[in-house]
Design a protein around this motif. Sequence first.
Motif, PDB file in Angstrom:
ATOM      1  N   THR A 160       2.302  16.545  -3.225  1.00 50.79           N
ATOM      2  CA  THR A 160       2.819  16.064  -1.942  1.00 50.79           C
ATOM      3  C   THR A 160       4.337  15.974  -1.925  1.00 50.79           C
ATOM      4  OG1 THR A 160       2.621  13.780  -2.721  1.00 50.79           O
ATOM      5  CG2 THR A 160       0.729  14.710  -1.570  1.00 50.79           C
ATOM      6  N   GLY A 161       4.962  16.176  -3.076  1.00 49.25           N
ATOM      7  CA  GLY A 161       6.415  16.031  -3.164  1.00 49.25           C
ATOM      8  C   GLY A 161       6.854  14.659  -3.616  1.00 49.25           C
ATOM      9  N   GLU A 162       5.897  13.714  -3.712  1.00 50.14           N
ATOM     10  CA  GLU A 162       6.229  12.367  -4.162  1.00 50.14           C
ATOM     11  C   GLU A 162       6.601  12.350  -5.641  1.00 50.14           C
ATOM     12  OE1 GLU A 162       3.998   8.686  -2.475  1.00 50.14           O
ATOM     13  OE2 GLU A 162       2.513  10.279  -2.753  1.00 50.14           O
ATOM     14  N   ARG A 163       7.541  11.503  -5.996  1.00 54.08           N
ATOM     15  CA  ARG A 163       7.877  11.301  -7.407  1.00 54.08           C
ATOM     16  C   ARG A 163       6.712  10.615  -8.103  1.00 54.08           C
ATOM     17  NH1 ARG A 163      10.104   6.820 -10.143  1.00 54.08           N
ATOM     18  NH2 ARG A 163      11.198   7.362 -12.073  1.00 54.08           N
ATOM     19  N   VAL A 164       6.312  11.150  -9.229  1.00 53.34           N
ATOM     20  CA  VAL A 164       5.231  10.548 -10.013  1.00 53.34           C
ATOM     21  C   VAL A 164       5.769   9.310 -10.720  1.00 53.34           C
ATOM     22  CG1 VAL A 164       3.608  10.888 -11.905  1.00 53.34           C
ATOM     23  CG2 VAL A 164       4.099  12.774 -10.346  1.00 53.34           C
ATOM     24  N   SER A 165       5.115   8.174 -10.502  1.00 51.66           N
ATOM     25  CA  SER A 165       5.563   6.932 -11.141  1.00 51.66           C
ATOM     26  C   SER A 165       4.378   6.002 -11.328  1.00 51.66           C
ATOM     27  CB  SER A 165       6.626   6.229 -10.293  1.00 51.66           C
ATOM     28  OG  SER A 165       6.047   5.656  -9.126  1.00 51.66           O
ATOM     29  N   SER A 166       4.489   5.116 -12.305  1.00 50.63           N
ATOM     30  CA  SER A 166       3.439   4.124 -12.532  1.00 50.63           C
ATOM     31  C   SER A 166       3.302   3.201 -11.325  1.00 50.63           C
ATOM     32  CB  SER A 166       3.760   3.310 -13.792  1.00 50.63           C
ATOM     33  OG  SER A 166       3.826   4.138 -14.928  1.00 50.63           O
ATOM     34  N   THR A 167       4.420   2.889 -10.677  1.00 51.58           N
ATOM     35  CA  THR A 167       4.382   2.015  -9.498  1.00 51.58           C
ATOM     36  C   THR A 167       3.552   2.648  -8.387  1.00 51.58           C
ATOM     37  OG1 THR A 167       6.549   1.082 -10.022  1.00 51.58           O
ATOM     38  CG2 THR A 167       5.803   0.880  -7.740  1.00 51.58           C
ATOM     39  N   ARG A 168       3.758   3.932  -8.138  1.00 56.26           N
ATOM     40  CA  ARG A 168       3.009   4.613  -7.085  1.00 56.26           C
ATOM     41  C   ARG A 168       1.539   4.719  -7.456  1.00 56.26           C
ATOM     42  NH1 ARG A 168       1.450   4.967  -2.298  1.00 56.26           N
ATOM     43  NH2 ARG A 168       0.941   7.045  -1.516  1.00 56.26           N
ATOM     44  N   ILE A 169       1.234   5.010  -8.702  1.00 53.42           N
ATOM     45  CA  ILE A 169      -0.163   5.093  -9.140  1.00 53.42           C
ATOM     46  C   ILE A 169      -0.848   3.745  -8.977  1.00 53.42           C
ATOM     47  CG2 ILE A 169      -1.660   5.459 -11.148  1.00 53.42           C
ATOM     48  CD1 ILE A 169       0.534   7.469 -12.112  1.00 53.42           C
ATOM     49  N   ARG A 170      -0.149   2.686  -9.312  1.00 58.08           N
ATOM     50  CA  ARG A 170      -0.702   1.332  -9.158  1.00 58.08           C
ATOM     51  C   ARG A 170      -1.062   1.073  -7.696  1.00 58.08           C
ATOM     52  NH1 ARG A 170       3.324  -0.738 -11.502  1.00 58.08           N
ATOM     53  NH2 ARG A 170       2.532  -0.497 -13.610  1.00 58.08           N
ATOM     54  N   ALA A 171      -0.169   1.469  -6.788  1.00 59.93           N
ATOM     55  CA  ALA A 171      -0.422   1.263  -5.364  1.00 59.93           C
ATOM     56  C   ALA A 171      -1.628   2.068  -4.892  1.00 59.93           C
ATOM     57  CB  ALA A 171       0.822   1.645  -4.554  1.00 59.93           C
ATOM     58  N   LEU A 172      -1.771   3.278  -5.386  1.00 58.01           N
ATOM     59  CA  LEU A 172      -2.914   4.109  -5.018  1.00 58.01           C
ATOM     60  C   LEU A 172      -4.227   3.487  -5.484  1.00 58.01           C
ATOM     61  CD1 LEU A 172      -1.389   7.611  -5.835  1.00 58.01           C
ATOM     62  CD2 LEU A 172      -2.021   6.787  -3.549  1.00 58.01           C
ATOM     63  N   LEU A 173      -4.248   2.951  -6.696  1.00 55.51           N
ATOM     64  CA  LEU A 173      -5.471   2.324  -7.200  1.00 55.51           C
ATOM     65  C   LEU A 173      -5.810   1.059  -6.419  1.00 55.51           C
ATOM     66  CD1 LEU A 173      -5.030   2.769 -11.056  1.00 55.51           C
ATOM     67  CD2 LEU A 173      -6.665   3.934  -9.567  1.00 55.51           C
ATOM     68  N   VAL A 174      -4.801   0.280  -6.097  1.00 56.98           N
ATOM     69  CA  VAL A 174      -5.030  -0.941  -5.314  1.00 56.98           C
ATOM     70  C   VAL A 174      -5.602  -0.589  -3.937  1.00 56.98           C
ATOM     71  CG1 VAL A 174      -3.837  -2.851  -4.151  1.00 56.98           C
ATOM     72  CG2 VAL A 174      -3.330  -2.336  -6.541  1.00 56.98           C
ATOM     73  N   ALA A 175      -5.246   0.602  -3.425  1.00 53.41           N
ATOM     74  CA  ALA A 175      -5.777   1.069  -2.145  1.00 53.41           C
ATOM     75  C   ALA A 175      -7.117   1.786  -2.298  1.00 53.41           C
ATOM     76  CB  ALA A 175      -4.769   1.995  -1.473  1.00 53.41           C
ATOM     77  N   GLY A 176      -7.580   1.987  -3.537  1.00 57.26           N
ATOM     78  CA  GLY A 176      -8.846   2.677  -3.764  1.00 57.26           C
ATOM     79  C   GLY A 176      -8.755   4.185  -3.731  1.00 57.26           C
ATOM     80  N   ASP A 177      -7.537   4.723  -3.725  1.00 52.98           N
ATOM     81  CA  ASP A 177      -7.353   6.178  -3.682  1.00 52.98           C
ATOM     82  C   ASP A 177      -7.412   6.732  -5.107  1.00 52.98           C
ATOM     83  OD1 ASP A 177      -6.663   8.802  -3.315  1.00 52.98           O
ATOM     84  OD2 ASP A 177      -4.826   8.407  -2.170  1.00 52.98           O
ATOM     85  N   ILE A 178      -8.614   6.911  -5.604  1.00 53.94           N
ATOM     86  CA  ILE A 178      -8.816   7.373  -6.974  1.00 53.94           C
ATOM     87  C   ILE A 178      -8.321   8.806  -7.140  1.00 53.94           C
ATOM     88  CG2 ILE A 178     -10.545   7.881  -8.745  1.00 53.94           C
ATOM     89  CD1 ILE A 178     -10.089   4.894  -8.224  1.00 53.94           C
ATOM     90  N   GLU A 179      -8.574   9.646  -6.162  1.00 51.08           N
ATOM     91  CA  GLU A 179      -8.169  11.053  -6.289  1.00 51.08           C
ATOM     92  C   GLU A 179      -6.651  11.187  -6.311  1.00 51.08           C
ATOM     93  OE1 GLU A 179     -11.721  13.205  -3.828  1.00 51.08           O
ATOM     94  OE2 GLU A 179     -10.811  11.371  -3.046  1.00 51.08           O
ATOM     95  N   GLY A 180      -5.969  10.404  -5.470  1.00 50.62           N
ATOM     96  CA  GLY A 180      -4.506  10.434  -5.493  1.00 50.62           C
ATOM     97  C   GLY A 180      -3.948   9.928  -6.795  1.00 50.62           C
ATOM     98  N   ALA A 181      -4.526   8.829  -7.307  1.00 54.32           N
ATOM     99  CA  ALA A 181      -4.070   8.281  -8.588  1.00 54.32           C
ATOM    100  C   ALA A 181      -4.343   9.250  -9.724  1.00 54.32           C
ATOM    101  CB  ALA A 181      -4.757   6.940  -8.856  1.00 54.32           C
ATOM    102  N   SER A 182      -5.529   9.874  -9.720  1.00 58.96           N
ATOM    103  CA  SER A 182      -5.875  10.810 -10.790  1.00 58.96           C
ATOM    104  C   SER A 182      -4.942  12.009 -10.797  1.00 58.96           C
ATOM    105  CB  SER A 182      -7.320  11.288 -10.622  1.00 58.96           C
ATOM    106  OG  SER A 182      -8.223  10.203 -10.713  1.00 58.96           O
ATOM    107  N   ALA A 183      -4.542  12.463  -9.591  1.00 63.28           N
ATOM    108  CA  ALA A 183      -3.648  13.617  -9.504  1.00 63.28           C
ATOM    109  C   ALA A 183      -2.297  13.319 -10.132  1.00 63.28           C
ATOM    110  CB  ALA A 183      -3.474  14.031  -8.046  1.00 63.28           C
ATOM    111  N   MET A 184      -1.842  12.069 -10.019  1.00 60.82           N
ATOM    112  CA  MET A 184      -0.563  11.690 -10.627  1.00 60.82           C
ATOM    113  C   MET A 184      -0.715  11.346 -12.108  1.00 60.82           C
ATOM    114  SD  MET A 184       1.753   9.548  -7.945  1.00 60.82           S
ATOM    115  CE  MET A 184       2.446  10.353  -6.492  1.00 60.82           C
ATOM    116  N   LEU A 185      -1.858  10.791 -12.475  1.00 64.05           N
ATOM    117  CA  LEU A 185      -2.079  10.442 -13.876  1.00 64.05           C
ATOM    118  C   LEU A 185      -2.293  11.681 -14.748  1.00 64.05           C
ATOM    119  CD1 LEU A 185      -4.489   7.380 -13.539  1.00 64.05           C
ATOM    120  CD2 LEU A 185      -2.267   7.354 -14.687  1.00 64.05           C
ATOM    121  N   GLY A 186      -2.990  12.661 -14.186  1.00 64.93           N
ATOM    122  CA  GLY A 186      -3.397  13.796 -15.013  1.00 64.93           C
ATOM    123  C   GLY A 186      -4.658  13.495 -15.797  1.00 64.93           C
TER     124      GLY A 186
END
Length: 312
Positions: A160-186
């Motif tokens: 999506t062009g977003e910077r990969v960061s632990s903060t963003r992944i944390r926000a995705l998980l808190v929102a339940g967006d597992i696929e978005g978090a997994s894409a950033m986690l690898g």
Amino acid sequence: MKIYRDPAEVEPDFGPSAVTIGKFDGVHLGHRAVMAEVLRVSREHSLAATVVTFDRNPLAVLAPDRCPPSLVSLDQKLELLAGTGMDATLVLHFDEELAALSPEDFVTGVLVDALHAHLVLVGSDFRFGRANAGDVDMLRALGERHGFRVILVDDQRAGTGERVSSTRIRALLVAGDIEGASAMLGHLPTLRGEVVPGARRGRELGFPTANFAPDAEGLIPADGVYAGWLFDAGVRHPAAISVGNNPTFEGVPQRQVEAHVIGETIDLYGHVIEVSFVKRIRDNVAFAGIPALIAQMRADVAEVAALLAETP
């Protein structure tokens, strides 16, 4: 991968090394890009590929009220780091004494004396030493004085062009967006913990579950029902996973995590297991009665089984 818990544990003949430093919470794609570059330059220059990290988020000591929950436990982080192919990790105990080290004392004590660093790879926002007084320019100056070179590693960006960061992944998980978090986690977000006795309602309803102890390792995602995998003794099982307080019943403790293994019954009490989340399939809702709940659970299990059948 060798693991050292103190600079004094590092063998006198360790190195020379290529080193990267950071919290590495989640060991996400950005971190993995750094590791890949460390591995590349270490092989090119015959150096030991080395990580320096901390046993906790420094904010847990410096500003506990602002310290976010960790994506992974220290043990999970070390396993993920080992999976990148790094040669060694030095885990620093972050306390007031370490926080008080001047930038030069940190460099000499850790990078120079312990690890014999020849190359140090960091991001452009890297800070170190007492009150974060050290930056990349200071690190370069200290490198010139002590015989190592600093290499900057660019930020990684998601599709999506977003910077990969632990903060963003944390926000995705808190929102339940597992696929978005997994894409950033690898890798899939994963919890690890001991299975403890629960209220046995699942068993009574025909869907026995493995209930996690409250001290499970890893960040628990948003309440809801998920498709995922349960790992016991290295064996993977398809699972429907519930996170939340089960609003159909009164008196259920908040934030329970329980997993139903699909297609087989396994006695998991006392086992340390992992669950990896693949996709969130619905919110938690209160049902009018037990028959409606059972019907929904059957539908959930069927949906999860079909989804996982198409997942590698």
